[in-house]
Design a protein around this motif. Structure first.
Motif, mmCIF file in Angstrom:
data_model
loop_
_atom_site.group_PDB
_atom_site.id
_atom_site.type_symbol
_atom_site.label_atom_id
_atom_site.label_comp_id
_atom_site.label_asym_id
_atom_site.label_seq_id
_atom_site.Cartn_x
_atom_site.Cartn_y
_atom_site.Cartn_z
ATOM 1 N N VAL A 15 28.450 -5.024 -17.674
ATOM 2 C CA VAL A 15 29.695 -4.430 -17.169
ATOM 3 C C VAL A 15 29.858 -2.997 -17.670
ATOM 4 O O VAL A 15 30.366 -2.120 -16.948
ATOM 5 C CB VAL A 15 30.904 -5.308 -17.573
ATOM 6 C CG1 VAL A 15 31.104 -5.301 -19.092
ATOM 7 C CG2 VAL A 15 32.166 -4.841 -16.864
ATOM 8 N N HIS A 16 29.413 -2.733 -18.892
ATOM 9 C CA HIS A 16 29.510 -1.370 -19.421
ATOM 10 C C HIS A 16 28.551 -0.425 -18.693
ATOM 11 O O HIS A 16 28.918 0.711 -18.372
ATOM 12 C CB HIS A 16 29.192 -1.367 -20.925
ATOM 13 C CG HIS A 16 30.031 -2.315 -21.721
ATOM 14 N ND1 HIS A 16 29.541 -3.507 -22.175
ATOM 15 C CD2 HIS A 16 31.329 -2.244 -22.130
ATOM 16 C CE1 HIS A 16 30.494 -4.141 -22.852
ATOM 17 N NE2 HIS A 16 31.591 -3.394 -22.838
ATOM 18 N N PHE A 75 29.996 0.375 -15.366
ATOM 19 C CA PHE A 75 31.085 1.350 -15.505
ATOM 20 C C PHE A 75 30.533 2.754 -15.713
ATOM 21 O O PHE A 75 31.034 3.727 -15.124
ATOM 22 C CB PHE A 75 31.986 0.948 -16.682
ATOM 23 C CG PHE A 75 33.185 1.834 -16.861
ATOM 24 C CD1 PHE A 75 34.360 1.585 -16.179
ATOM 25 C CD2 PHE A 75 33.145 2.932 -17.713
ATOM 26 C CE1 PHE A 75 35.464 2.402 -16.336
ATOM 27 C CE2 PHE A 75 34.238 3.760 -17.877
ATOM 28 C CZ PHE A 75 35.409 3.487 -17.190
ATOM 29 N N ALA A 112 41.209 -0.692 -19.362
ATOM 30 C CA ALA A 112 40.285 -1.560 -20.086
ATOM 31 C C ALA A 112 40.762 -1.847 -21.506
ATOM 32 O O ALA A 112 40.462 -2.913 -22.066
ATOM 33 C CB ALA A 112 38.907 -0.921 -20.128
ATOM 34 N N PHE A 134 35.462 -6.481 -20.745
ATOM 35 C CA PHE A 134 34.645 -5.508 -21.476
ATOM 36 C C PHE A 134 34.364 -5.956 -22.913
ATOM 37 O O PHE A 134 33.631 -5.280 -23.616
ATOM 38 C CB PHE A 134 35.339 -4.150 -21.502
ATOM 39 C CG PHE A 134 35.208 -3.352 -20.238
ATOM 40 C CD1 PHE A 134 34.182 -2.440 -20.079
ATOM 41 C CD2 PHE A 134 36.098 -3.520 -19.191
ATOM 42 C CE1 PHE A 134 34.049 -1.709 -18.917
ATOM 43 C CE2 PHE A 134 35.976 -2.790 -18.024
ATOM 44 C CZ PHE A 134 34.948 -1.893 -17.873
#
Length: 336
Positions: free
Chosen positions: A163-164, A167, A289, A299
């Motif tokens: 997910v990071h 992003f 976030a 996150f």
């Protein structure tokens, strides 16, 4: 200037155009020269008069033989061979013949020579912006790769998960395709000499500069990450701290690479709507976030206090200072 007019007329017009007229060479003189003699002559002579079409072609070929990048303008049928032979043939769109237009690479629709200057300015701007985007995308993946591998090698809590990375790519892609594309030209863009025809788009100097930037970000964020772990911060808070520091450093990387020649401050105040929109979007997404529990859980972020956020800005600020001090040492090689 290559013309079929008489030498006196050609010299008068050349002076009005701002050419340095030392001597005027005629077609009859060219006829008696060998190709080597003509190649030597075109190095120092700016005006040619009473020239026939085949002699125009010889002049263009002589300039190319000297390693020059040759642009030729013309509008008549007799200009077509030299327009075709030049690296860039430029025909007049209004009064130019069909043959001249077909033989040319560029057609000036309004027959205005100032459009050539605008085209050169735009071409140099596009070239610069491509190199800036390439330098950024090369540099930004160095710390991403390093911070992904660091915990795996030393058995530390993971910093970056899928997910990071997703992003980060949502930041990197718009920056490359929108922010750098929208950058204005450098102040000295028309004062530089033409670049060599065989010069690569991405030089070893630019590679070294990019690696230096990326390595500096990696070291600063990694040191912050390790110090926070040794200070006893929970793993989720350390992850949030390191990720925010990485994002801040990437923003600093964008600001540094907006210009190879200007300082950060002068580039910072140069308007760029795409950059402003992306920075606001990044701030909003990071705030969400951190403050919205479902996003924080996605996150795997722990809570950060205002003092933690100030610490997270440290690597980005330090990187800006270091790179701005180093930029003058690299400036000439980066612009070449």
């Amino acid at each position: 200037m290559i013309t079929g007019d008489y030498p006196i007329t050609a010299a008068a017009i050349a002076k009005q155009a701002g050419l340095d007229v030392h001597e005027v060479i005629t077609g009859n003189q060219i006829k008696l020269m060998s190709d080597l003699q003509l190649a030597e002559l075109v190095r120092r002579v700016n005006v040619f008069a009473r020239v026939l079409p085949e002699q125009k072609l010889r002049i263009v070929q002589a300039m190319k033989q000297n390693g020059e990048i040759v642009a030729m303008t013309g509008d008549g049928v007799n200009d077509a061979p030299s327009l075709k032979a030049a690296h860039i043939g430029i025909a007049m769109g209004g009064r130019g013949t069909d043959v001249a237009r077909e033989a040319s690479s560029i057609v000036l629709l309004d027959d205005d020579f100032s459009a050539i200057i605008s085209a050169i300015r735009l071409g140099r701007r596009i070239y610069d912006n491509l190199r800036k985007a390439m330098a950024f995308i090369f540099a930004v993946h160095v710390p991403i790769a390093g911070l992904t591998l660091l915990p795996l090698v030393f058995g530390l809590p993971l910093i970056l998960g899928p997910v990071h990375i997703a992003f980060l790519e949502l930041i990197i892609d718009p920056v490359c395709s929108l922010v750098f594309e929208a950058e204005r030209e450098e102040r000295d863009v028309m004062a530089r000499p033409p670049r060599r025809a065989d010069s690569p788009l991405f030089t070893w100097t630019l590679v070294s500069w990019s690696v230096l930037q990326g390595a500096l970000i990696f070291v600063l964020v990694a040191v912050l990450f390790v110090i926070a772990l040794h200070a006893g911060m929970p793993a989720d808070e350390v992850r949030a701290l390191a990720f925010f520091a990485l994002i801040g450093s990437i923003v600093g990387l964008v600001l540094v690479n907006r210009s190879f020649s200007s300082s950060f401050l002068s580039a910072f105040f140069r308007p760029n709507l795409a950059l402003a929109v992306i920075l606001l979007s990044i701030a909003g997404a990071l705030g969400t976030a951190l403050l919205w529990p479902p996003a924080s859980s996605l996150f795997r972020f722990g809570p950060l206090h205002p003092d933690d956020l100030m610490i997270a800005l440290g690597p980005g600020v330090a990187m800006l200072v270091v790179l701005e001090l180093l930029k003058p040492l690299w400036r000439r090689r980066l612009r070449s």
